[in-house]
Design an enzyme around this catalytic site. Structure first.
Site, PDB file in Angstrom:
ATOM      1  N   HIS A  20      -1.269   0.667   2.434  1.00  0.00           N
ATOM      2  CA  HIS A  20      -1.586  -0.072   3.679  1.00  0.00           C
ATOM      3  C   HIS A  20      -0.840  -1.548   3.130  1.00  0.00           C
ATOM      4  CE1 HIS A  20      -4.129   3.101   5.215  1.00  0.00           C
ATOM      5  NE2 HIS A  20      -4.653   3.249   3.896  1.00  0.00           N
ATOM      6  N   ASP A  46      -3.432   4.619  -2.194  1.00  0.00           N
ATOM      7  CA  ASP A  46      -4.305   4.307  -1.266  1.00  0.00           C
ATOM      8  C   ASP A  46      -4.638   2.708  -1.486  1.00  0.00           C
ATOM      9  OD1 ASP A  46      -5.715   4.011   1.213  1.00  0.00           O
ATOM     10  OD2 ASP A  46      -7.268   5.615   0.763  1.00  0.00           O
ATOM     11  N   HIS A  64      -8.131  -5.900   1.837  1.00  0.00           N
ATOM     12  CA  HIS A  64      -9.081  -6.475   2.985  1.00  0.00           C
ATOM     13  C   HIS A  64      -9.312  -7.912   2.582  1.00  0.00           C
ATOM     14  CE1 HIS A  64      -9.618  -2.694   5.353  1.00  0.00           C
ATOM     15  NE2 HIS A  64      -9.777  -1.869   4.199  1.00  0.00           N
ATOM     16  N   GLY A 120     -12.065   0.558   1.677  1.00  0.00           N
ATOM     17  CA  GLY A 120     -10.645   0.373   1.089  1.00  0.00           C
ATOM     18  C   GLY A 120     -10.699  -0.649  -0.001  1.00  0.00           C
TER      19      GLY A 120
HETATM   20  O1  DOR Z   1     -10.551   3.513   2.211  1.00  0.00           O
HETATM   21  C1  DOR Z   1      -9.714   3.493   3.011  1.00  0.00           C
HETATM   22  N1  DOR Z   1      -9.196   2.248   3.596  1.00  0.00           N
HETATM   23  N2  DOR Z   1      -9.504   4.728   3.679  1.00  0.00           N
HETATM   24  C2  DOR Z   1      -8.954   4.835   4.699  1.00  0.00           C
HETATM   25  O2  DOR Z   1      -8.825   5.877   5.187  1.00  0.00           O
HETATM   26  C3  DOR Z   1      -8.132   3.889   5.498  1.00  0.00           C
HETATM   27  C4  DOR Z   1      -7.995   2.634   4.621  1.00  0.00           C
HETATM   28  C5  DOR Z   1      -7.560   1.231   5.167  1.00  0.00           C
HETATM   29  O3  DOR Z   1      -6.796   1.253   6.005  1.00  0.00           O
HETATM   30  O4  DOR Z   1      -8.362   0.332   4.729  1.00  0.00           O
HETATM   31 ZN    ZN Z   2      -7.332   7.632   4.755  1.00  0.00          ZN
END
Ligand code: DOR
Ligand code: ZN
Length: 424
Positions: free
Chosen positions: A65, A307, A311, A326
């Site tokens: 992300h 992943d 944040h 996340g």
């Molecule tokens: O932990 C996660 N963060 N799982 C997800 O599916 C989305 C992701 C996020 O966008 O922060």
């Molecule tokens: Zn996911």
């Protein structure tokens, strides 16, 4: 020209593990030869001395992300790809859950334009499966494919219904795009923040069982069989899910999966009342974690994907229940993988495969070290000792459960399109 000399070249695509020199010219590999033999051809080239280092094909991260557009206070394409380069990644696939969602070609194009201006590594966007990832109407998948997406997903959430998944898969089968699903049964998921078990009871946090994921995997495999579309399971975290993937593959279905470093390293017993342990899917039981490691070893798992989910502190520094899911992941991924090698569970070749030819195969690509291939290489040390400090990360965010952890082994240089994108 760039000459990578004296390295131990590991290439899972051919099985080669040998001392080799590699010459890059422009954005490609132009020669691979035993040590010293390229001296005449490489006159005037910049030389990178890779003595005592492993030289691998460029790492690919199938799942991250980057938060741009819309989430720039947590990450941007510039900061996220700089962190990716520090982690040894030469290409990353950002998920479409940006604001706006990457569900049409103009968003895809703007991401790619921004990436070509500021990115340290290649950016291969993933488009949404449904408009706004809302699970109702299809996204503009064909137009996004034209614009450059490599797969579709509604990540952050599952593809909402079997009916929609069938439509998406019929479409993607015709377009030859893999469908990546964040597998989750929303009724079991609702309100839960970690894996259900002794630890969730101890902490007083609402838990979800492993079936939250595996129920959705079972649905997906069956719709995959109906449509014959390529299916890739994102961040697989449960033994039951892995068994479904194994059974699907035994039937010859085009099903692949990825596992994250945090899921093969930590368990629900590690969860503390600290939102750096909150991610979705949540950390699994010890039994599931051990099954994931077995899947990495035996080939059921195709790729390690981070992943990477940054944040900013304002979002994450709140009560566990209220924090978003996340954690960051680019800069610790390789070192966590190497831990499996040092403990004698995974071979170094297999680990490299999980970062290179494995993820490439999921995308229908190849990754190998040979003449005329793209000049993407990841050069790493297997004995460099270091400590990860989140505050020194290239990411804009700090939300890692591995802050302060000491590691053995690290990326020393990341080479993208024949140029050094990162050097330790
Ligand atoms: O932990 C996660 N963060 N799982 C997800 O599916 C989305 C992701 C996020 O966008 O922060
Ligand atoms: Zn996911």
């Amino acid at each position: 020209m760039l000459l990578i000399s004296n390295g131990r070249v590991l290439d899972p695509a051919s099985g080669a593990d040998a001392p080799r020199d590699i010459l890059l010219d422009g954005d490609r590999i132009t020669a691979v030869a035993p040590q010293g033999q390229l001296a005449a051809r490489s006159k005037g080239a910049e030389i990178f001395d890779a003595a005592h280092l492993v030289v691998a094909p460029g790492f690919i991260d199938l799942h991250c992300h980057l938060r741009e557009p819309g989430g720039e206070s947590s990450e941007t394409i510039e900061t996220g790809t700089r962190a990716a380069a520090r982690g040894g990644f030469t290409a990353v696939c950002p998920m479409p859950n940006t604001r706006p969602v990457n569900d049409n070609a103009s968003v895809t194009r703007s991401i790619l334009e921004r990436a070509s201006a500021v990115s340290s590594v290649r950016v291969w966007p993933i488009g949404a499966a449904s408009a706004g990832s809302k699970g109702e109407a299809l996204a503009e998948i064909a137009a996004m494919k034209q614009a450059g997406i490599v797969a579709v997903s509604d990540d952050g959430r599952p593809i909402a219904s079997a009916k929609l998944l069938r439509q998406v898969m019929d479409y993607c089968r015709a377009l030859d795009l893999p469908v990546i699903d964040h597998c989750e049964d929303s009724s079991l998921f609702a309100g839960a923040v970690m894996r259900e078990g002794k630890q969730s009871v101890r902490l007083g946090l609402r838990g979800m069982p492993a079936a939250t994921e595996s129920l959705a995997v079972a649905r997906d495999v069956q719709i995959g069989e109906l449509t014959n579309c390529r299916l890739h399971i994102a961040h697989l975290s449960a033994r039951a899910s892995l068994e479904l993937v194994r059974a699907a593959r035994a039937k010859g279905l085009p099903v692949t999966c990825e596992v994250t470093p945090h899921h093969f390293t930590l368990t629900d017993e590690d969860v503390q009342y600290d939102s750096c342990y909150k991610m979705n899917p949540p950390l699994a039981s010890r039994e599931d974690r051990d099954a994931l490691i077995a899947g990495l070893i035996d080939g059921t798992v195709d790729a390690i994907a981070t992943d990477h989910a940054p944040h900013e502190p304002a979002l994450k520094d709140v009560e566990f229940d209220r924090a978003p899911f996340g954690i960051t992941g680019f800069e610790t991924a390789l070192a966590l993988g190497l831990d499996l090698v040092y403990s004698g569970r995974l071979s170094l070749m297999r680990l490299v495969e999980l970062f290179t030819s494995g993820p490439a195969r999921v995308l229908g690509m190849k990754r190998r070290i040979a003449e005329n291939e793209p000049g993407d290489l990841t050069i790493f040390s297997t004995d460099h000792n270091w400590t990860f400090r989140a505050e020194e990360s290239a990411s804009k965010s700090r939300n890692s459960p591995f802050d302060g952890r000491s590691f053995r082994g690290a990326p020393m240089a990341t080479i993208v399109a024949g140029r050094i994108a990162y050097r330790r």
